[in-house]
Enzyme design. Structure first.
Site, PDB file in Angstrom:
ATOM      1  N   CYS A   1       9.644   3.222   2.335  1.00 28.86           N
ATOM      2  CA  CYS A   1       8.431   2.357   2.879  1.00 28.86           C
ATOM      3  C   CYS A   1       8.797   0.899   2.555  1.00 28.86           C
ATOM      4  CB  CYS A   1       7.219   3.326   2.642  1.00 28.86           C
ATOM      5  SG  CYS A   1       5.848   2.450   3.561  1.00 28.86           S
TER       6      CYS A   1
ATOM      7  N   HIS B   1       8.209   8.891   4.606  1.00 29.20           N
ATOM      8  CA  HIS B   1       8.165   9.652   3.321  1.00 29.20           C
ATOM      9  C   HIS B   1       8.658  10.872   3.169  1.00 29.20           C
ATOM     10  CE1 HIS B   1       5.174   6.575   1.535  1.00 29.20           C
ATOM     11  NE2 HIS B   1       5.081   6.213   2.713  1.00 29.20           N
TER      12      HIS B   1
ATOM     13  N   GLU C   1       8.883  12.635   0.411  1.00 34.31           N
ATOM     14  CA  GLU C   1       8.265  13.327  -0.414  1.00 34.31           C
ATOM     15  C   GLU C   1       7.092  14.104   0.136  1.00 34.31           C
ATOM     16  OE1 GLU C   1       5.430  10.517  -0.057  1.00 34.31           O
ATOM     17  OE2 GLU C   1       7.636  10.319   0.279  1.00 34.31           O
TER      18      GLU C   1
END
Length: 405
Positions: free
Chosen positions: A297, A381, A383
């Site tokens: 990001c 993202h 995760e």
């Protein structure tokens, strides 16, 4: 636009969103009373509202949730992505009901009150989302007054005068102020978070790393915190790393005194060019060491700047848990979670930097890799696990690079 009326509050209205152009969107307030100014965005995820509210990358923003049933599973201490919420408030279609989930420990309305965050319900979120899609993410003020009394002139002035996120460095406001060791691994139902960093790391087996790590000592990752989500750090631990977190303003010497095997560049809020004023020179020095770098990001955006590319403010941004991203090396499509309003301009990538992933929504750059250095990054993202876990391989890829070093 439905719910958008001039200066007269409908009967029963206790909350309002006032946009910079003077538009008033009325509804019912909940959470904490007061007002807050920021950028109004929308999030298309059907789950994870608590994770979104506590994601530091949402600092300075008011989230419009397109999924109508927000708050229905309550809140709990395990789903926090940081110590406190960072989104300024949220806008929802339906009133928040009592929670219906065995993990809930607190009503969403009460959680917002305790944390000083404002909610606005009863809004036509489809119409507001269409407005954002056509006109771009506007600046606005969200306000809640239990008696329905508002100083609209003051709210309009506040919305109109707010400068917007472009040119704003918010990483300083959300980053840790001191270094620390991160030890938690991934969460398991009924067991909570694993205690990581034991002598023998957990085995990893996937397309990028088919064999479990044989060495006992974990490679050391220094994570530079521009607004890091906790679950990113957990995935680094789960992939086999020992993790030290340092502030976003850490110098090159601050990072290198930890003798890292690799460096992680975290997510965060605001304009990457603004944060890059102090972060990019450090990243360029780190690239010169030849140590592996991995960015997510904001970290991805600043790695792009450090490599010679430019970033741009997006029209509406990408926020949600259902964004398709194409991996260019083999055409594989990953269903990803996203939260960003800036992007690396794919047309400015210099020689030696290749695009690795692109959005299938608009073709924007979602991943890059340096061809002469062990450094790569993604805009999304990996995760966040938006149902699929298509992108979790990236953590194993990074830690595998540390082993090779």
């Amino acid at each position: 636009m439905a719910n958008a009326k001039p200066d007269t509050a409908p009967e029963g209205a206790t909350g309002v969103l006032v946009l910079a152009d003077g538009t008033c969107v009325w509804g019912r307030g909940f959470g904490a009373e007061g007002d807050a100014v920021g950028e109004v965005c929308f999030n298309t995820a059907m789950t994870g509202y608590q994770e979104s509210m506590t994601d530091p990358s949402y600092a300075g923003q008011i989230i419009t949730f397109t999924f109508p049933h927000i708050g229905n599973v309550g809140t709990n201490a395990e789903d926090m992505e940081s110590v406190n919420p960072h989104a300024l408030g949220c806008i929802v279609r339906e009133d928040v009901t009592d929670p219906s989930n065995f993990r809930s420990s607190q009503h969403y309305d009460q959680w917002l009150k305790v944390n000083g965050r404002i909610g606005l319900s009863g809004v036509d979120t489809r119409a507001l989302t269409r407005l954002i899609r056509t006109q771009g993410a506007p600046n606005g003020v969200i306000a809640y007054s239990a008696d329905g009394t508002f100083d609209l002139d003051a709210l309009k002035a506040k919305a109109a005068e707010w400068p917007g996120l472009e040119g704003m460095d918010l990483a300083r406001t959300v980053s840790t102020t001191q270094q620390y060791e991160w030890r938690d691994g991934l969460w398991t139902l009924g067991e909570g978070y694993a205690e990581g960093q034991a002598d023998e790391p957990p085995p990893i087996s996937n397309e990028d790393r088919a064999e479990p790590r044989a060495c006992v000592e974990r490679p050391h990752v220094v994570a530079i915190d521009y607004g890091a989500k906790r679950n990113i750090l957990r995935h680094l631990v789960n992939a086999g790393a020992r993790v030290t977190v340092v502030p976003g303003e850490a110098s090159f010497d601050d990072v290198m005194r930890h003798e890292p095997d690799g460096i992680f560049l975290a997510n965060g809020p605001g304009d990457p060019a603004a944060t890059g004023d102090y972060a990019v020179p450090v990243i360029r020095q780190l690239l010169e060491t030849g140590k592996p770098l991995f960015g997510i990001c904001l970290g991805h955006q600043m790695l792009g700047i450090a490599a010679g590319a430019k970033t741009v403010k997006m029209h509406q941004g990408h926020r949600g848990a259902n964004h398709p991203v194409k991996r260019l090396e083999d055409g594989r499509v990953e269903i990803t979670s996203m939260n960003h309003g800036f992007a690396v301009d794919i047309d400015t990538l210099p020689d030696g930097v290749k695009a690795t992933h692109v959005s299938l929504f608009d073709g924007s750059l979602c991943g890059l890799e340096l061809e002469d250095r062990p450094a790569f990054s993604v805009q999304y993202h990996p995760e966040a696990s938006p149902g699929p876990q298509d992108s979790a391989y990236l953590f194993a890829k990074f830690v595998g690079m540390l082993d090779q070093q």
